[in-house]
Write an enzyme that holds these catalytic residues in place. Sequence first.
Site, PDB file in Angstrom:
ATOM      1  N   THR A   1       0.842  -1.196   0.000  1.00 40.38           N
ATOM      2  CA  THR A   1       0.000   0.000   0.000  1.00 40.38           C
ATOM      3  C   THR A   1       0.880   1.249   0.000  1.00 40.38           C
ATOM      4  O   THR A   1       1.749   1.395   0.853  1.00 40.38           O
ATOM      5  CB  THR A   1      -0.924   0.001   1.230  1.00 40.38           C
ATOM      6  OG1 THR A   1      -1.834  -1.096   1.108  1.00 40.38           O
ATOM      7  CG2 THR A   1      -1.717   1.292   1.331  1.00 40.38           C
TER       8      THR A   1
ATOM      9  N   HIS B   1      -7.283 -11.101  -1.516  1.00 43.93           N
ATOM     10  CA  HIS B   1      -6.685 -10.768  -0.218  1.00 43.93           C
ATOM     11  C   HIS B   1      -7.563 -11.330   0.901  1.00 43.93           C
ATOM     12  O   HIS B   1      -8.629 -10.814   1.202  1.00 43.93           O
ATOM     13  CB  HIS B   1      -6.600  -9.244  -0.100  1.00 43.93           C
ATOM     14  CG  HIS B   1      -5.646  -8.758   0.955  1.00 43.93           C
ATOM     15  ND1 HIS B   1      -5.093  -9.572   1.914  1.00 43.93           N
ATOM     16  CD2 HIS B   1      -5.162  -7.506   1.208  1.00 43.93           C
ATOM     17  CE1 HIS B   1      -4.303  -8.849   2.705  1.00 43.93           C
ATOM     18  NE2 HIS B   1      -4.326  -7.596   2.293  1.00 43.93           N
TER      19      HIS B   1
ATOM     20  N   ASN C   1      -4.279 -10.516   6.852  1.00 47.05           N
ATOM     21  CA  ASN C   1      -3.993  -9.260   7.563  1.00 47.05           C
ATOM     22  C   ASN C   1      -5.204  -8.594   8.212  1.00 47.05           C
ATOM     23  O   ASN C   1      -5.251  -7.374   8.378  1.00 47.05           O
ATOM     24  CB  ASN C   1      -3.304  -8.269   6.622  1.00 47.05           C
ATOM     25  CG  ASN C   1      -1.877  -8.666   6.333  1.00 47.05           C
ATOM     26  OD1 ASN C   1      -1.324  -9.555   6.993  1.00 47.05           O
ATOM     27  ND2 ASN C   1      -1.268  -8.037   5.346  1.00 47.05           N
TER      28      ASN C   1
ATOM     29  N   TYR D   1      -8.309  -8.214   7.244  1.00 53.89           N
ATOM     30  CA  TYR D   1      -9.311  -7.533   6.426  1.00 53.89           C
ATOM     31  C   TYR D   1     -10.552  -8.425   6.279  1.00 53.89           C
ATOM     32  O   TYR D   1     -10.659  -9.452   6.944  1.00 53.89           O
ATOM     33  CB  TYR D   1      -8.697  -7.100   5.098  1.00 53.89           C
ATOM     34  CG  TYR D   1      -7.574  -6.089   5.307  1.00 53.89           C
ATOM     35  CD1 TYR D   1      -7.835  -4.847   5.889  1.00 53.89           C
ATOM     36  CD2 TYR D   1      -6.255  -6.395   4.980  1.00 53.89           C
ATOM     37  CE1 TYR D   1      -6.822  -3.935   6.129  1.00 53.89           C
ATOM     38  CE2 TYR D   1      -5.228  -5.479   5.213  1.00 53.89           C
ATOM     39  CZ  TYR D   1      -5.513  -4.257   5.785  1.00 53.89           C
ATOM     40  OH  TYR D   1      -4.506  -3.353   6.031  1.00 53.89           O
TER      41      TYR D   1
ATOM     42  N   ASN E   1      -3.830  -5.884  12.640  1.00 54.41           N
ATOM     43  CA  ASN E   1      -5.200  -5.363  12.655  1.00 54.41           C
ATOM     44  C   ASN E   1      -6.082  -6.058  13.681  1.00 54.41           C
ATOM     45  O   ASN E   1      -7.289  -6.246  13.471  1.00 54.41           O
ATOM     46  CB  ASN E   1      -5.837  -5.414  11.264  1.00 54.41           C
ATOM     47  CG  ASN E   1      -5.349  -4.279  10.370  1.00 54.41           C
ATOM     48  OD1 ASN E   1      -5.138  -3.158  10.829  1.00 54.41           O
ATOM     49  ND2 ASN E   1      -5.181  -4.563   9.080  1.00 54.41           N
TER      50      ASN E   1
END
Length: 364
Positions: free
Chosen positions: A29, A179, A182, A184, A239
């Site tokens: 990112t 994805h 992580n 998400y 996260n």
Amino acid sequence: MAADAEILFSPFTLGDLRLPNRIVMAPLTRSRARKGALAPTALNAEYYRQRASAGFIVSEASQISQEGQGYLDTPGVYADAQVEGWRKVTDAVHGEGGLIFIQLWHVGRISNVSLQPSGAAPVSSSAIAAKAQVYDETGFVPTSTPRALETSEIARVVEDYRRAAENARKAGFDGVEIHAANGYLLDQFLRDGVNRRDDEFGGSVENRLRFPLQVVDAVLDVWDRARVGVRVSPVSPFNDIADSAPESVFVPFAEALGARGLAYLHAIEGATGGPRDAAPFDFQKLRKSFSGAYVANNGFTRELAIETLEAGRADLIAFGRPFISNPDLVERLREDAPLNAPDPDTFYGGDAEGYTDYPALSDA
């Protein structure tokens, strides 16, 4: 080049693609999409063009809808202007003989109301706030408390993934990475530290796999299985996410992905950007549970990459931050040359500084 290093630079067949080496550029990112449109620009195209010597590139994570956004100025792949922007990127990479996959992303609860349509609450598997931060126009801010997706809404999000996969084809990508890592959205359904649902998408492992696998199947409606991969991070606490028994979730997930014939499984081994031994987990069991190529990620040096490939513990090695400051990372690893140090102050947002102005060996 020492004989034992040759494996890192040897060709590899991934699905129906011939990779020139075993080095993957991991998704990174950088928050430099065009404001408003959230579309890639000529600057982004130059950034990826510079790094096209990788075996293949996985683009920065790209949200499948406005609801899927969690950070300032990250690119989307749901609007025409974004598809046009990504076409500039893929053309630039292909012009250098490179290959590039797009990473499809929905952040789920890792967002703030300031980034959501009409200031709505972010969505997740359950209405549990993450102890994490995101980045908006004002700087770093706490994540907002999400609402749980209604059972009836799951199909809408799956369709967003399918549409994004179609847009990726229009933009000229060579493949798609889903994805599911992580912390998400897909990870929020996989792991019981967040998923407290009592419908068919929560509770048992089979139920927690259901939504991520529906997403995979939707992408496979658009893309050949030889051009699709999935990223996971079974034990990363990134996260604010965790699972009480990660092997019981991720080994069956890998088996289900393998049964679908996917090209690769991209695993973050350990804590994202942190220790590789952050928590007990048998990554070789994960690898053996999946029938396609295994991409190992997290904290790899040249030496560890070579050792891992020679020992047969991975097929490909993904490098992240070294690619930020070394556009010619493949050549530097080949020559065992010193690496440029990255400047963390320019990781997110900004212009060419800390993005396309890192020197290559040929500039010395």
